[in-house]
Write a protein that holds these residues in place. Structure first.
Motif, mmCIF file in Angstrom:
data_model
loop_
_atom_site.group_PDB
_atom_site.id
_atom_site.type_symbol
_atom_site.label_atom_id
_atom_site.label_comp_id
_atom_site.label_asym_id
_atom_site.label_seq_id
_atom_site.Cartn_x
_atom_site.Cartn_y
_atom_site.Cartn_z
ATOM 1 N N GLY A 2 -20.009 8.924 8.425
ATOM 2 C CA GLY A 2 -19.223 7.876 9.026
ATOM 3 C C GLY A 2 -17.753 8.228 9.045
ATOM 4 N N PRO A 3 -16.973 7.452 9.744
ATOM 5 C CA PRO A 3 -15.526 7.716 9.800
ATOM 6 C C PRO A 3 -14.886 7.506 8.424
ATOM 7 C CG PRO A 3 -16.034 5.601 10.796
ATOM 8 C CD PRO A 3 -17.354 6.260 10.513
ATOM 9 N N ARG A 4 -13.883 8.299 8.152
ATOM 10 C CA ARG A 4 -13.191 8.225 6.863
ATOM 11 C C ARG A 4 -12.322 6.972 6.821
ATOM 12 N NH1 ARG A 4 -9.353 13.015 4.362
ATOM 13 N NH2 ARG A 4 -9.005 12.021 2.311
ATOM 14 N N VAL A 5 -12.420 6.254 5.700
ATOM 15 C CA VAL A 5 -11.666 5.009 5.550
ATOM 16 C C VAL A 5 -10.210 5.344 5.257
ATOM 17 C CG1 VAL A 5 -11.451 2.869 4.254
ATOM 18 C CG2 VAL A 5 -13.723 3.824 4.722
ATOM 19 N N GLN A 6 -9.316 4.735 6.021
ATOM 20 C CA GLN A 6 -7.886 4.953 5.832
ATOM 21 C C GLN A 6 -7.370 4.003 4.751
ATOM 22 O OE1 GLN A 6 -6.220 7.318 7.344
ATOM 23 N NE2 GLN A 6 -4.200 6.838 6.468
ATOM 24 N N LEU A 7 -6.837 4.570 3.683
ATOM 25 C CA LEU A 7 -6.312 3.752 2.589
ATOM 26 C C LEU A 7 -4.940 3.206 2.951
ATOM 27 C CD1 LEU A 7 -7.254 5.999 -0.465
ATOM 28 C CD2 LEU A 7 -8.413 3.922 0.302
ATOM 29 N N PRO A 8 -4.584 2.054 2.403
ATOM 30 C CA PRO A 8 -3.233 1.520 2.651
ATOM 31 C C PRO A 8 -2.165 2.466 2.115
ATOM 32 C CG PRO A 8 -4.660 -0.168 1.716
ATOM 33 C CD PRO A 8 -5.407 1.129 1.615
ATOM 34 N N PRO A 9 -0.963 2.423 2.687
ATOM 35 C CA PRO A 9 0.094 3.346 2.234
ATOM 36 C C PRO A 9 0.452 3.171 0.766
ATOM 37 C CG PRO A 9 0.758 2.166 4.226
ATOM 38 C CD PRO A 9 -0.535 1.597 3.814
ATOM 39 N N LEU A 13 0.469 6.236 -1.907
ATOM 40 C CA LEU A 13 1.657 6.590 -2.681
ATOM 41 C C LEU A 13 1.380 6.505 -4.182
ATOM 42 C CD1 LEU A 13 4.449 4.810 -0.599
ATOM 43 C CD2 LEU A 13 4.200 7.269 -0.966
ATOM 44 N N ALA A 14 0.624 5.488 -4.604
ATOM 45 C CA ALA A 14 0.312 5.348 -6.027
ATOM 46 C C ALA A 14 -0.516 6.527 -6.527
ATOM 47 C CB ALA A 14 -0.424 4.034 -6.271
ATOM 48 N N GLN A 15 -1.445 7.003 -5.707
ATOM 49 C CA GLN A 15 -2.249 8.153 -6.115
ATOM 50 C C GLN A 15 -1.396 9.414 -6.251
ATOM 51 O OE1 GLN A 15 -5.311 8.328 -3.140
ATOM 52 N NE2 GLN A 15 -6.583 6.737 -4.127
ATOM 53 N N ARG A 16 -0.456 9.588 -5.345
ATOM 54 C CA ARG A 16 0.405 10.769 -5.427
ATOM 55 C C ARG A 16 1.423 10.649 -6.565
ATOM 56 N NH1 ARG A 16 1.617 11.485 1.089
ATOM 57 N NH2 ARG A 16 -0.561 11.918 1.682
ATOM 58 N N LEU A 17 1.861 9.425 -6.836
ATOM 59 C CA LEU A 17 2.799 9.238 -7.949
ATOM 60 C C LEU A 17 2.161 9.566 -9.295
ATOM 61 C CD1 LEU A 17 4.504 5.899 -6.848
ATOM 62 C CD2 LEU A 17 5.631 8.115 -7.082
ATOM 63 N N ALA A 18 0.857 9.371 -9.401
ATOM 64 C CA ALA A 18 0.151 9.655 -10.651
ATOM 65 C C ALA A 18 -0.507 11.027 -10.639
ATOM 66 C CB ALA A 18 -0.906 8.578 -10.901
ATOM 67 N N GLY A 19 -0.072 11.914 -9.756
ATOM 68 C CA GLY A 19 -0.676 13.242 -9.666
ATOM 69 C C GLY A 19 -0.336 14.120 -10.858
ATOM 70 N N ASN A 20 -1.065 15.225 -10.954
ATOM 71 C CA ASN A 20 -0.865 16.150 -12.071
ATOM 72 C C ASN A 20 0.349 17.051 -11.880
ATOM 73 O OD1 ASN A 20 -3.151 15.206 -13.429
ATOM 74 N ND2 ASN A 20 -4.504 16.588 -12.289
ATOM 75 N N GLU A 21 0.666 17.384 -10.649
ATOM 76 C CA GLU A 21 1.760 18.307 -10.370
ATOM 77 C C GLU A 21 3.079 17.544 -10.256
ATOM 78 O OE1 GLU A 21 1.497 21.513 -10.343
ATOM 79 O OE2 GLU A 21 -0.690 21.512 -10.596
ATOM 80 N N GLN A 22 4.107 18.094 -10.891
ATOM 81 C CA GLN A 22 5.413 17.444 -10.854
ATOM 82 C C GLN A 22 6.010 17.468 -9.452
ATOM 83 O OE1 GLN A 22 8.186 18.958 -13.715
ATOM 84 N NE2 GLN A 22 9.903 17.732 -12.947
ATOM 85 N N HIS A 49 2.882 -9.430 -3.403
ATOM 86 C CA HIS A 49 2.831 -9.274 -4.856
ATOM 87 C C HIS A 49 1.823 -8.202 -5.261
ATOM 88 C CE1 HIS A 49 1.645 -10.426 -9.003
ATOM 89 N NE2 HIS A 49 2.933 -10.693 -9.128
ATOM 90 N N ASP A 50 0.656 -8.196 -4.643
ATOM 91 C CA ASP A 50 -0.377 -7.214 -4.992
ATOM 92 C C ASP A 50 0.040 -5.800 -4.598
ATOM 93 O OD1 ASP A 50 -1.935 -9.239 -6.002
ATOM 94 O OD2 ASP A 50 -3.070 -9.525 -4.139
ATOM 95 N N GLU A 51 0.717 -5.670 -3.474
ATOM 96 C CA GLU A 51 1.156 -4.338 -3.049
ATOM 97 C C GLU A 51 2.161 -3.742 -4.030
ATOM 98 O OE1 GLU A 51 0.659 -4.955 1.812
ATOM 99 O OE2 GLU A 51 2.628 -5.111 0.832
ATOM 100 N N LEU A 52 3.089 -4.562 -4.494
ATOM 101 C CA LEU A 52 4.068 -4.048 -5.449
ATOM 102 C C LEU A 52 3.435 -3.765 -6.810
ATOM 103 C CD1 LEU A 52 7.304 -6.086 -4.684
ATOM 104 C CD2 LEU A 52 6.845 -3.686 -4.238
ATOM 105 N N LEU A 53 2.398 -4.498 -7.172
ATOM 106 C CA LEU A 53 1.688 -4.174 -8.413
ATOM 107 C C LEU A 53 1.040 -2.792 -8.324
ATOM 108 C CD1 LEU A 53 -0.056 -7.514 -9.478
ATOM 109 C CD2 LEU A 53 1.760 -6.302 -10.691
ATOM 110 N N LYS A 54 0.500 -2.453 -7.154
ATOM 111 C CA LYS A 54 -0.087 -1.121 -6.972
ATOM 112 C C LYS A 54 0.987 -0.038 -7.013
ATOM 113 C CE LYS A 54 -3.791 -3.073 -4.154
ATOM 114 N NZ LYS A 54 -4.344 -3.217 -2.777
ATOM 115 N N VAL A 55 2.138 -0.333 -6.405
ATOM 116 C CA VAL A 55 3.233 0.638 -6.432
ATOM 117 C C VAL A 55 3.700 0.875 -7.863
ATOM 118 C CG1 VAL A 55 5.631 1.002 -5.748
ATOM 119 C CG2 VAL A 55 3.973 0.185 -4.070
ATOM 120 N N TRP A 56 3.821 -0.203 -8.635
ATOM 121 C CA TRP A 56 4.311 -0.063 -10.005
ATOM 122 C C TRP A 56 3.285 0.622 -10.907
ATOM 123 C CZ3 TRP A 56 8.547 0.630 -12.174
ATOM 124 C CH2 TRP A 56 9.711 -0.008 -11.765
#
Length: 431
Positions: A2-9, A13-22, A49-56
């Protein structure tokens, strides 16, 4: 497939902020800043409110993964300055609200090796939030909104904030406020900024919060009073010195003369002097505000007792007196021990008065009789001291009475042989 699900921005960003590489994390922080600026510029834009919780959450683990103290400090400064990327005060307040909610939620999972950098992050975020308030000229409505946000999110009983977050926030509030607004804030503005702490101190049921507010806010104001008065005298002296050259300068003098190069080099010294400034307070107004809150019927007795001590110190400061603590800090922390010490002092004074009174009576009416001497000795003895028991080893007292022999033993001796002395006399008589 099936088509790949596009995640919200925000999730990306939260996934990349918590990445292993500096490198990945640093790039994500820069992209996040641009994304915040672009989204908040639109009229219909903004974050929920929920979006900023994910960012934080992503920013929290970005700080979690960062090693080395200097890099941690740089990252903390970059994260805290994201508040200035929001274009409206409402968006900034929502950003701060979600930050403190994130800290309350994640605090219990932080190990002791990572506590220091999150303490630093809390300090930097509070510093930047006060700077954002400063850029708006310390507007009253904005100030009230920020204080309500902080009290509701941290010190309110329903906030469920851990004790570590509460204690650190109370400890750093006056310090960061001094760094940001010591040169601009007036006594009335400072009273408005510490007003919510008066309310919380009077109503809280948490003894730890009461102790931290008393020590970190009110007693800190009392301890800084000599420095505040010294700063005020310096300002008055500078104003007088600034007025005298214009009055005494001759008519032909040039007011716009070039500055001395030696004075330009002293700029760093001026900055160091400005770093030592403290906040100015109207001590009588602070005491009145505290008394107003502490004297209410719904104030717990232990809160009222603790606040009245601070009120007396503030009232003494308003009269020009610098109070000193009569009770040492150890006795203050342990009230039972403090009461015991004071009771001993009172008992010793009363005993001393009784002894001096008896000595005066004896001197006024002497009685040489031995009976009166015995009465004086018995009356002068301390009833609390144990009386000496006679007959013990190494003790004074009457000698022991010899025990009489048992009646059966006397009868047995009578039936037996006579003593040696009697037998000897009988033999001599026979000879």
């Amino acid at each position: 497939m099936g088509p790949r699900v596009q995640l919200p921005p925000e999730i990306q960003l939260a996934q990349r902020l918590a990445g292993n590489e500096q490198v990945t994390r640093d790039r994500a922080v820069r992209k996040l800043r641009k994304y915040i600026v672009a989204r908040t510029q639109r009229a219909e834009g903004g974050f929920t409110h929920d979006e900023l919780l994910k960012v934080w959450k992503g920013l929290f683990y970005c700080m979690w993964m960062q090693d080395k103290p200097l890099l941690q400090e740089e990252l903390g400064r970059t994260i805290s300055q994201l508040i200035h990327a929001f274009q409206t005060p409402e968006a900034q307040h929502l950003f701060l609200q979600t930050f403190w909610q994130t800290m309350n939620r994640e605090w219990m999972g932080i190990d002791r090796l990572r506590l220091d950098k999150f303490y630093m992050l809390m300090r930097m975020v509070l510093h930047e939030s006060l700077k954002a308030l400063k850029t708006r000229g310390w507007d009253e409505r904005q100030t009230e909104q920020l204080l309500e946000l902080l009290m509701t999110g941290i010190l309110h009983p329903d906030s469920q904030a851990p004790n570590g977050v509460k204690s650190h926030f109370i400890e750093i509030f006056l310090e960061e406020l001094t760094k940001v607004g010591a040169h601009e804030l007036t006594a009335d503005q400072n009273l408005r900024l510490i007003g919510p702490f008066c309310t919380v101190a009077a109503r809280t049921q948490d003894s730890l919060v009461l102790h931290n507010i008393t020590r970190g806010i009110f007693e800190a104001i009392v301890e800084q009073a000599p420095l505040a008065i010294e700063d005020l005298m310096k300002e008055l002296a500078e104003e007088r010195d600034g007025d005298t050259p214009s009055r005494e300068s001759p008519e032909g003098s040039v007011s716009g003369a070039e500055p001395d190069p030696g004075k330009e080099q002293g700029g760093d010294d001026d900055e160091e002097d400005s770093a030592g400034t403290v906040l100015q307070f109207d001590y009588e107004a602070v005491a009145n505000r505290l008394f107003e809150m502490a004297s209410r019927r719904d104030t717990p007795p232990q809160n009222r007792k603790r606040l009245y001590k601070v009120i007396r110190k503030l009232q003494a400061l308003s009269e020009g007196l610098f109070p000193e603590d009569d009770i040492p800090e150890k006795a203050y922390r342990n009230p039972r021990g403090g009461r015991r010490v004071r009771m001993k002092k009172r008992l010793s004074e009363s005993q001393l008065q009784n002894k001096t009174g008896r000595a005066a009576e004896e001197a006024s009416c002497p009685d040489p009789s031995p009976a009166s001497a015995r009465r004086r000795r018995s009356a002068g003895a301390d009833p609390a001291m144990p009386r000496e028991q006679p007959g013990g080893r190494g003790r004074r007292g009457a000698p022991r009475r010899r025990r009489r022999p048992w009646a059966g033993a006397r009868a047995k001796a009578a039936d037996g042989q006579a003593p040696k002395a009697k037998r000897k006399r009988a033999l001599e008589g026979q000879k």
